[in-house]
Motif scaffolding. Sequence first.
Motif, PDB file in Angstrom:
ATOM      1  N   PRO A 143     -17.041  74.229  76.475  1.00  0.00           N
ATOM      2  CA  PRO A 143     -17.771  74.686  75.287  1.00  0.00           C
ATOM      3  C   PRO A 143     -19.230  74.273  75.389  1.00  0.00           C
ATOM      4  O   PRO A 143     -19.580  73.335  76.108  1.00  0.00           O
ATOM      5  CB  PRO A 143     -17.065  73.964  74.138  1.00  0.00           C
ATOM      6  N   VAL A 144     -20.075  74.981  74.675  1.00  0.00           N
ATOM      7  CA  VAL A 144     -21.499  74.670  74.667  1.00  0.00           C
ATOM      8  C   VAL A 144     -21.844  74.028  73.332  1.00  0.00           C
ATOM      9  O   VAL A 144     -21.416  74.484  72.271  1.00  0.00           O
ATOM     10  CB  VAL A 144     -22.350  75.939  74.907  1.00  0.00           C
ATOM     11  N   ARG A 145     -22.568  72.926  73.387  1.00  0.00           N
ATOM     12  CA  ARG A 145     -23.000  72.251  72.159  1.00  0.00           C
ATOM     13  C   ARG A 145     -24.191  72.988  71.583  1.00  0.00           C
ATOM     14  O   ARG A 145     -25.138  73.317  72.294  1.00  0.00           O
ATOM     15  CB  ARG A 145     -23.354  70.788  72.439  1.00  0.00           C
ATOM     16  N   ALA A 146     -24.146  73.212  70.266  1.00  0.00           N
ATOM     17  CA  ALA A 146     -25.171  74.048  69.635  1.00  0.00           C
ATOM     18  C   ALA A 146     -25.512  73.528  68.252  1.00  0.00           C
ATOM     19  O   ALA A 146     -24.660  72.972  67.547  1.00  0.00           O
ATOM     20  CB  ALA A 146     -24.687  75.493  69.533  1.00  0.00           C
ATOM     21  N   VAL A 147     -26.775  73.705  67.873  1.00  0.00           N
ATOM     22  CA  VAL A 147     -27.200  73.504  66.492  1.00  0.00           C
ATOM     23  C   VAL A 147     -27.103  74.862  65.808  1.00  0.00           C
ATOM     24  O   VAL A 147     -27.692  75.843  66.273  1.00  0.00           O
ATOM     25  CB  VAL A 147     -28.647  72.965  66.418  1.00  0.00           C
ATOM     26  N   LEU A 148     -26.346  74.911  64.725  1.00  0.00           N
ATOM     27  CA  LEU A 148     -26.142  76.165  63.998  1.00  0.00           C
ATOM     28  C   LEU A 148     -27.064  76.189  62.796  1.00  0.00           C
ATOM     29  O   LEU A 148     -27.006  75.309  61.930  1.00  0.00           O
ATOM     30  CB  LEU A 148     -24.682  76.273  63.553  1.00  0.00           C
ATOM     31  N   ARG A 149     -27.930  77.182  62.737  1.00  0.00           N
ATOM     32  CA  ARG A 149     -28.875  77.299  61.625  1.00  0.00           C
ATOM     33  C   ARG A 149     -28.780  78.687  61.013  1.00  0.00           C
ATOM     34  O   ARG A 149     -28.456  79.663  61.688  1.00  0.00           O
ATOM     35  CB  ARG A 149     -30.320  77.092  62.133  1.00  0.00           C
ATOM     36  N   ASP A 150     -29.073  78.758  59.725  1.00  0.00           N
ATOM     37  CA  ASP A 150     -29.197  80.049  59.057  1.00  0.00           C
ATOM     38  C   ASP A 150     -30.635  80.518  59.232  1.00  0.00           C
ATOM     39  O   ASP A 150     -31.539  80.071  58.516  1.00  0.00           O
ATOM     40  CB  ASP A 150     -28.849  79.925  57.566  1.00  0.00           C
ATOM     41  N   LEU A 151     -30.856  81.382  60.201  1.00  0.00           N
ATOM     42  CA  LEU A 151     -32.209  81.819  60.553  1.00  0.00           C
ATOM     43  C   LEU A 151     -32.395  83.291  60.206  1.00  0.00           C
ATOM     44  O   LEU A 151     -31.511  84.121  60.472  1.00  0.00           O
ATOM     45  CB  LEU A 151     -32.454  81.629  62.059  1.00  0.00           C
ATOM     46  N   SER A 152     -33.544  83.614  59.664  1.00  0.00           N
ATOM     47  CA  SER A 152     -33.916  85.018  59.481  1.00  0.00           C
ATOM     48  C   SER A 152     -34.351  85.582  60.825  1.00  0.00           C
ATOM     49  O   SER A 152     -34.519  84.843  61.803  1.00  0.00           O
ATOM     50  CB  SER A 152     -35.055  85.136  58.464  1.00  0.00           C
ATOM     51  N   ASP A 153     -34.554  86.896  60.899  1.00  0.00           N
ATOM     52  CA  ASP A 153     -35.014  87.503  62.151  1.00  0.00           C
ATOM     53  C   ASP A 153     -36.345  86.899  62.591  1.00  0.00           C
ATOM     54  O   ASP A 153     -36.545  86.609  63.766  1.00  0.00           O
ATOM     55  CB  ASP A 153     -35.167  89.016  61.974  1.00  0.00           C
ATOM     56  N   THR A 154     -37.246  86.709  61.625  1.00  0.00           N
ATOM     57  CA  THR A 154     -38.552  86.141  61.959  1.00  0.00           C
ATOM     58  C   THR A 154     -38.418  84.707  62.446  1.00  0.00           C
ATOM     59  O   THR A 154     -39.027  84.321  63.445  1.00  0.00           O
ATOM     60  CB  THR A 154     -39.480  86.183  60.733  1.00  0.00           C
ATOM     61  N   GLU A 155     -37.605  83.911  61.760  1.00  0.00           N
ATOM     62  CA  GLU A 155     -37.417  82.520  62.167  1.00  0.00           C
ATOM     63  C   GLU A 155     -36.769  82.430  63.545  1.00  0.00           C
ATOM     64  O   GLU A 155     -37.109  81.543  64.333  1.00  0.00           O
ATOM     65  CB  GLU A 155     -36.550  81.802  61.128  1.00  0.00           C
TER      66      GLU A 155
END
Length: 337
Positions: A143-155
């Motif tokens: 598995p790959v470790r990831a930071v999950l964020r709620d990002l808009s298209d621009t972000e």
Amino acid sequence: MNQKKRLSAIMGTPVQADAPPQASAETSTGYTPVAGATPPSPALEKRPAAARSMAAMWAASRPAPAEADGAIVELDPDLCLPSAIADRVPDVTDEAFDAFVAQIREQGQHTPILVRRHPRQAGRYEIAYGRRRTRAAKALGKPVRAVLRDLSDTELVVAQGSENLAREDLSYIERAHFARNMEQAGIARDVILKAMGVHRPDLANYLAVAEAIPAPVLAAIGPAPKVGRPRWLTLAERIKAARPEQVETALASPSLAGKSSDERFTAILTALAAPPPRKAKPRAETVKDAKGVKFARIERSSDGMRVTLDETAEPGFADYLAERLPEILAAYRQGKG
């Protein structure tokens, strides 16, 4: 402070400590841990076997809780899709990738990637940055470790640009490629400038180079990390001046096989170089005497005239003419006079 705690402080989200091994639970209860499911409580272990089995099935069937924004999660790399706006130019001779995979195998993944929930594909994620780490995890079957964020298209685009464009190994043409892909995706110029970290004249230069290099040429060459803007512009000029079949021949040349990206650039640039101008053959004419016998040959060019005398036709005439050239020149000048 370990990696997870540092990232927790940055992202503002608590990170749970690694869970202890579940071997004892699996052995005593028959329960197999399921990602996102609640592990069995001590009370469950005291129930009859049938009740424990039913409870385990219920726990396994419960939907996993939604990950909090900023959480560090472990994801199946097959569920992590690249950003729709490409910033990398694929290179079939990326020998450094094997070393990168070996490093992660031995040392683990130190830095998480950044993802958001995919806006169009449920259950999947879109990568803002970390595509190479994801590819390495997939190659290792981990598995790959990831930071999950709620990002808009621009972000997403700004995060992608800020991370990837800060990397030293991102070549000039990859930066130009990224800028053009953002523009074609309809990203506003102000957002592109922010993502690229450049001023408007620099962005205009990137877009001009990217527009001038056809996709097949870029695919054949790759990122060419040592090639800067002037040489890409030279290649663009040669492509424009060349016939389509010349470009196709250069791209299909067997000599490209096994070469690095920079070497492929040089080979294609050389193949499309304009041939040196061919010198016009001097115009030749023959001189005959009154009887029609050829005794001299005259060749005219842009810088002079050559007279060749046939000694067999008139023996001694060459010496006679050579001795009288000064007289002939003087008479010529006097006649002009």
